[in-house]
Design a protein around this motif. Sequence first.
Motif, short mmCIF file in Angstrom:
data_model
loop_
_atom_site.label_atom_id
_atom_site.label_comp_id
_atom_site.label_asym_id
_atom_site.label_seq_id
_atom_site.Cartn_x
_atom_site.Cartn_y
_atom_site.Cartn_z
N ASN A 56 0.83 -1.21 0.00
CA ASN A 56 0.00 0.00 0.00
C ASN A 56 0.86 1.26 0.00
OD1 ASN A 56 -2.41 -1.41 -0.02
ND2 ASN A 56 -2.59 -1.45 2.23
N ILE A 57 1.92 1.21 0.82
CA ILE A 57 2.81 2.38 0.86
C ILE A 57 3.47 2.60 -0.49
CG2 ILE A 57 4.96 3.27 1.86
CD1 ILE A 57 4.15 1.95 4.49
N SER A 58 3.93 1.48 -1.09
CA SER A 58 4.56 1.59 -2.42
C SER A 58 3.58 2.13 -3.45
CB SER A 58 5.06 0.21 -2.85
OG SER A 58 5.61 0.25 -4.14
N ARG A 59 2.31 1.68 -3.39
CA ARG A 59 1.30 2.15 -4.34
C ARG A 59 1.00 3.64 -4.14
NH1 ARG A 59 -1.32 -2.14 -4.23
NH2 ARG A 59 -2.56 -1.69 -2.37
N LEU A 60 0.93 4.04 -2.87
CA LEU A 60 0.66 5.46 -2.58
C LEU A 60 1.81 6.34 -3.05
CD1 LEU A 60 -0.90 5.19 1.00
CD2 LEU A 60 -2.07 5.87 -1.10
N LYS A 112 3.77 5.71 -5.58
CA LYS A 112 3.67 5.80 -7.04
C LYS A 112 2.61 6.79 -7.46
CE LYS A 112 5.38 1.17 -8.12
NZ LYS A 112 5.05 -0.17 -8.69
N ILE A 113 1.45 6.75 -6.74
CA ILE A 113 0.37 7.68 -7.06
C ILE A 113 0.84 9.10 -6.81
CG2 ILE A 113 -1.92 8.47 -6.32
CD1 ILE A 113 -2.61 5.53 -5.77
N ALA A 114 1.59 9.29 -5.70
CA ALA A 114 2.09 10.66 -5.40
C ALA A 114 3.06 11.13 -6.48
CB ALA A 114 2.78 10.64 -4.04
N ASP A 115 3.89 10.23 -6.96
CA ASP A 115 4.84 10.58 -8.02
C ASP A 115 4.08 10.99 -9.28
OD1 ASP A 115 6.95 10.10 -6.35
OD2 ASP A 115 7.31 8.05 -7.09
N ILE A 116 3.02 10.23 -9.58
CA ILE A 116 2.22 10.54 -10.78
C ILE A 116 1.58 11.90 -10.63
CG2 ILE A 116 0.17 9.88 -12.09
CD1 ILE A 116 0.88 6.94 -11.46
N ILE A 117 1.05 12.20 -9.46
CA ILE A 117 0.38 13.49 -9.22
C ILE A 117 1.39 14.63 -9.34
CG2 ILE A 117 -0.77 14.91 -7.49
CD1 ILE A 117 -2.13 12.35 -6.49
N ARG A 118 2.59 14.45 -8.78
CA ARG A 118 3.59 15.50 -8.83
C ARG A 118 4.10 15.73 -10.26
NH1 ARG A 118 5.35 13.41 -3.74
NH2 ARG A 118 6.83 12.01 -4.80
N ALA A 119 4.10 14.64 -11.05
CA ALA A 119 4.58 14.76 -12.42
C ALA A 119 3.55 15.54 -13.26
CB ALA A 119 4.82 13.40 -13.03
#
Length: 205
Positions: free
Chosen positions: A192-196, A198-205
């Motif tokens: 879950n932490i890894s998925r979150l 990744k989602i944060a990285d996508i949002i920041r990108a």
Amino acid sequence: MAENVTATRMELLNLRKKGSLARRGHKLLSQKRDELSRRLVEISRNIGKLRKEVEQEILRTSRKFMMARATVEPEDMKAALSVPTKRFSLAVNFASVMNVKVPEMAKELEGDIICYGMGNTSGELDMALRALERTFDRLIELAAKEKQARLLATELQSTRRRVNVLEHVVIPETDETIRLINNKLSEVERDNISRLMKIADIIRA
């Protein structure tokens, strides 16, 4: 056991409670086992001594009857003992020893064991009957203690089995299941932490 358990926090909490209960039960049953063993050893020692005393009393009583038969005519002996005047009954009560009901025996007597006139009998017969009367007391005591020992031994065997099941099956299996659930929950949490992240990285990108 672990294969049939769902890896949830609720299940983990239930297993921890079960493990704690099993450990408390193991401690209490171990204490009961030790106390039963102590009581059984104590009773067994008393039984050994008491059995020897009873055997000696029976032997002495038999000799007294042999002397009585030698001093009284057979027909007089038969007539003297044909109409007993003493009544014997046995009262059995139960006491609790480590939650085991054990018997306590007491005799109830009425009348006199000397049930004949003195004309055709001898003092040896009187002494033999009195000795027999005393031996009955010891026989009753021995019977009660031997019954107590058998009941305590049966309970001890059952308690040992329960202690062994808790110690070698229930507690180890519960601990192993708790460990597996903890590992699975930790793995899920890392995912879950890894998925979150990744989602944060996508949002920041």
